[in-house]
Design a protein around this motif. Structure first.
Motif, PDB file in Angstrom:
ATOM      1  N   GLN A  35      -1.561   0.144   6.842  1.00  0.00           N
ATOM      2  CA  GLN A  35      -0.576  -0.290   7.913  1.00  0.00           C
ATOM      3  C   GLN A  35      -1.102   0.292   9.449  1.00  0.00           C
ATOM      4  O   GLN A  35      -1.073  -0.259  10.305  1.00  0.00           O
ATOM      5  CB  GLN A  35       0.897   0.169   7.696  1.00  0.00           C
ATOM      6  CG  GLN A  35       1.708  -0.693   8.505  1.00  0.00           C
ATOM      7  CD  GLN A  35       1.529  -2.136   8.658  1.00  0.00           C
ATOM      8  OE1 GLN A  35       1.880  -2.792   7.638  1.00  0.00           O
ATOM      9  NE2 GLN A  35       1.363  -3.108   9.763  1.00  0.00           N
ATOM     10  N   GLU A  41       5.870  -5.679   7.903  1.00  0.00           N
ATOM     11  CA  GLU A  41       4.368  -5.662   7.258  1.00  0.00           C
ATOM     12  C   GLU A  41       4.405  -4.367   6.253  1.00  0.00           C
ATOM     13  O   GLU A  41       4.146  -4.779   5.117  1.00  0.00           O
ATOM     14  CB  GLU A  41       3.474  -5.582   8.261  1.00  0.00           C
ATOM     15  CG  GLU A  41       3.324  -6.749   9.059  1.00  0.00           C
ATOM     16  CD  GLU A  41       1.819  -6.751   9.950  1.00  0.00           C
ATOM     17  OE1 GLU A  41       1.273  -5.577   9.945  1.00  0.00           O
ATOM     18  OE2 GLU A  41       1.880  -7.790  10.772  1.00  0.00           O
ATOM     19  N   ARG A  71       4.144  -4.949   2.211  1.00  0.00           N
ATOM     20  CA  ARG A  71       3.230  -4.250   1.432  1.00  0.00           C
ATOM     21  C   ARG A  71       3.673  -3.525   0.150  1.00  0.00           C
ATOM     22  O   ARG A  71       3.016  -3.573  -0.907  1.00  0.00           O
ATOM     23  CB  ARG A  71       2.436  -3.354   2.463  1.00  0.00           C
ATOM     24  CG  ARG A  71       1.653  -3.734   3.424  1.00  0.00           C
ATOM     25  CD  ARG A  71       0.937  -2.629   4.369  1.00  0.00           C
ATOM     26  NE  ARG A  71      -0.166  -3.249   5.482  1.00  0.00           N
ATOM     27  CZ  ARG A  71      -1.318  -3.432   5.148  1.00  0.00           C
ATOM     28  NH1 ARG A  71      -1.722  -3.266   3.945  1.00  0.00           N
ATOM     29  NH2 ARG A  71      -1.826  -3.946   6.076  1.00  0.00           N
TER      30      ARG A  71
END
Length: 227
Positions: free
Chosen positions: A62, A89, A93
């Motif tokens: 990330q 995000e 993940r």
């Protein structure tokens, strides 16, 4: 005699020349990378353990994807994502489904937007306000002259331990802190079972941007050096 404890923030060597940046780099006598080899080995073993390795890997991935232009060399690397996008995000993940949002009532309007944004991103959201529980500050032993509003007969305390236990009971996968007071945020982190990340910190004076005082430490906020 130099301080034996790590003081990386005041390392005397230029960033690109430091030991932690390149093989054979320079290091002061109290450099943790050099002096704390056993601690480093223990930390690395924990980081690469079966329990933490997936989390550590996705966190580093990330980090990399927070920049554009990486394929064109370091000089062209450009930040490209706000923190709230990175939180979304990262949660994806990790295949998280349920997020905990612990927020201060001082940012309740912003918290509503964040709650709805996380929902629109596909997550179930558990949000708990700091004043949840409506417990009087008198139960902490505070007197009225210590209240935010001394004219108030009963003032509700911030309740970060209850916030943490509430999201624990709801079995959230990841907690997001938003605007909790200094100390209250620590209490939440101490009691939360799921991992915790921070979206915004409390700074009543600076619109929740505490770095503004750091940037202006030699000018408008120089008085901080004398407090």
């Amino acid at each position: 005699m130099p301080n034996p404890h790590p003081q990386c923030a005041i390392c005397p060597f230029e960033w690109s020349e430091r030991y932690c940046r390149k093989a054979g780099g320079k290091a002061p006598e109290n450099c943790p990378s050099v002096r704390m080899k056993e601690t480093l080995a223990r930390a690395q073993a924990e980081t690469t353990s079966e329990a933490l390795l997936p989390f550590a890997c996705e966190a580093s991935r990330q980090e990399g994807e927070g920049y554009a232009g990486r394929d064109q060399g370091y000089a062209t690397v450009t930040p490209c994502k706000p923190r709230i996008q990175e939180i979304i995000e990262f949660a994806r993940r990790m295949h998280y489904k349920r997020l905990g949002l612990a927020f201060c009532v001082g940012v309740r309007f912003e918290a509503e937007k964040v709650h709805r944004l996380f929902e629109s991103a596909g997550f179930e959201v558990v949000s708990v306000a700091c004043k949840a529980g409506r417990v009087p500050k008198s139960e902490l032993g505070l007197t009225r002259d210590e209240y935010v509003d001394p004219t108030c007969e009963v003032e509700t305390m911030c309740n970060p331990v209850f916030q943490a236990e509430a999201v624990n009971d709801c079995e959230v996968d990841l907690n997001i802190l938003m605007g909790l007071c200094v100390g209250h945020d620590s209490l939440f982190i101490m009691h939360a079972k799921a991992p915790v990340t921070v979206l915004a910190v409390k700074d009543r004076m600076l619109g929740h941007n505490p770095m503004a005082a750091v940037y202006q430490l030699d000018t408008y906020y120089r008085y901080l050096k004398d407090i």
